[in-house]
Design a protein around this motif. Sequence first.
Motif, mmCIF file in Angstrom:
data_model
loop_
_atom_site.group_PDB
_atom_site.id
_atom_site.type_symbol
_atom_site.label_atom_id
_atom_site.label_comp_id
_atom_site.label_asym_id
_atom_site.label_seq_id
_atom_site.Cartn_x
_atom_site.Cartn_y
_atom_site.Cartn_z
ATOM 1 N N LEU A 68 22.866 -2.205 -28.906
ATOM 2 C CA LEU A 68 22.599 -3.266 -27.725
ATOM 3 C C LEU A 68 21.916 -4.452 -28.475
ATOM 4 O O LEU A 68 22.192 -5.683 -28.019
ATOM 5 C CB LEU A 68 21.852 -2.843 -26.479
ATOM 6 C CG LEU A 68 22.640 -1.696 -25.814
ATOM 7 C CD1 LEU A 68 21.778 -1.156 -24.537
ATOM 8 C CD2 LEU A 68 23.863 -2.090 -25.305
ATOM 9 N N SER A 69 20.895 -4.327 -29.291
ATOM 10 C CA SER A 69 19.981 -5.089 -29.754
ATOM 11 C C SER A 69 19.515 -4.773 -31.368
ATOM 12 O O SER A 69 19.478 -3.496 -31.333
ATOM 13 C CB SER A 69 19.147 -5.538 -29.023
ATOM 14 O OG SER A 69 18.058 -4.614 -28.650
ATOM 15 N N LYS A 70 18.834 -5.578 -31.924
ATOM 16 C CA LYS A 70 18.330 -5.232 -33.057
ATOM 17 C C LYS A 70 17.159 -6.305 -33.529
ATOM 18 O O LYS A 70 17.305 -7.398 -33.060
ATOM 19 C CB LYS A 70 19.301 -5.096 -34.564
ATOM 20 C CG LYS A 70 20.080 -6.450 -34.783
ATOM 21 C CD LYS A 70 21.150 -6.305 -35.863
ATOM 22 C CE LYS A 70 22.035 -7.255 -35.875
ATOM 23 N NZ LYS A 70 23.522 -7.189 -35.935
ATOM 24 N N LYS A 71 16.521 -5.613 -34.318
ATOM 25 C CA LYS A 71 15.125 -6.396 -34.510
ATOM 26 C C LYS A 71 14.562 -6.308 -35.971
ATOM 27 O O LYS A 71 14.235 -5.205 -36.331
ATOM 28 C CB LYS A 71 14.007 -6.450 -33.650
ATOM 29 C CG LYS A 71 12.728 -7.170 -33.876
ATOM 30 C CD LYS A 71 11.619 -7.312 -33.088
ATOM 31 C CE LYS A 71 10.455 -8.083 -33.173
ATOM 32 N NZ LYS A 71 9.121 -7.665 -32.670
ATOM 33 N N VAL A 72 14.735 -7.103 -37.019
ATOM 34 C CA VAL A 72 14.519 -6.988 -38.178
ATOM 35 C C VAL A 72 12.999 -7.555 -38.643
ATOM 36 O O VAL A 72 12.631 -8.487 -38.150
ATOM 37 C CB VAL A 72 15.459 -7.861 -39.192
ATOM 38 C CG1 VAL A 72 15.096 -7.249 -40.767
ATOM 39 C CG2 VAL A 72 16.870 -7.209 -38.829
#
Length: 73
Positions: A68-72
């Motif tokens: 649904l989402s990603k954060k690097v």
Amino acid sequence: MTTVKFQLETLSCPSCVKKIESALHKQEGVKETNVLFNSSKVKVDFDGTKVTVEQLESTITKLGYPVLSKKVS
């Protein structure tokens, strides 16, 4: 070392955790994975020179778990 956190659709069973962790550990450059069943979150520490965020995301989605989402970081 790079870290990415993926938010997945709800995981339906605890065995999903092992399935995702096992597949990610097979990727070259992955150092550590942590899949949280209750919150459906996946944290991956990896070497960005050996594997990309897109490759990691593809590995998860091919197993049948939509990201649904990603954060690097």
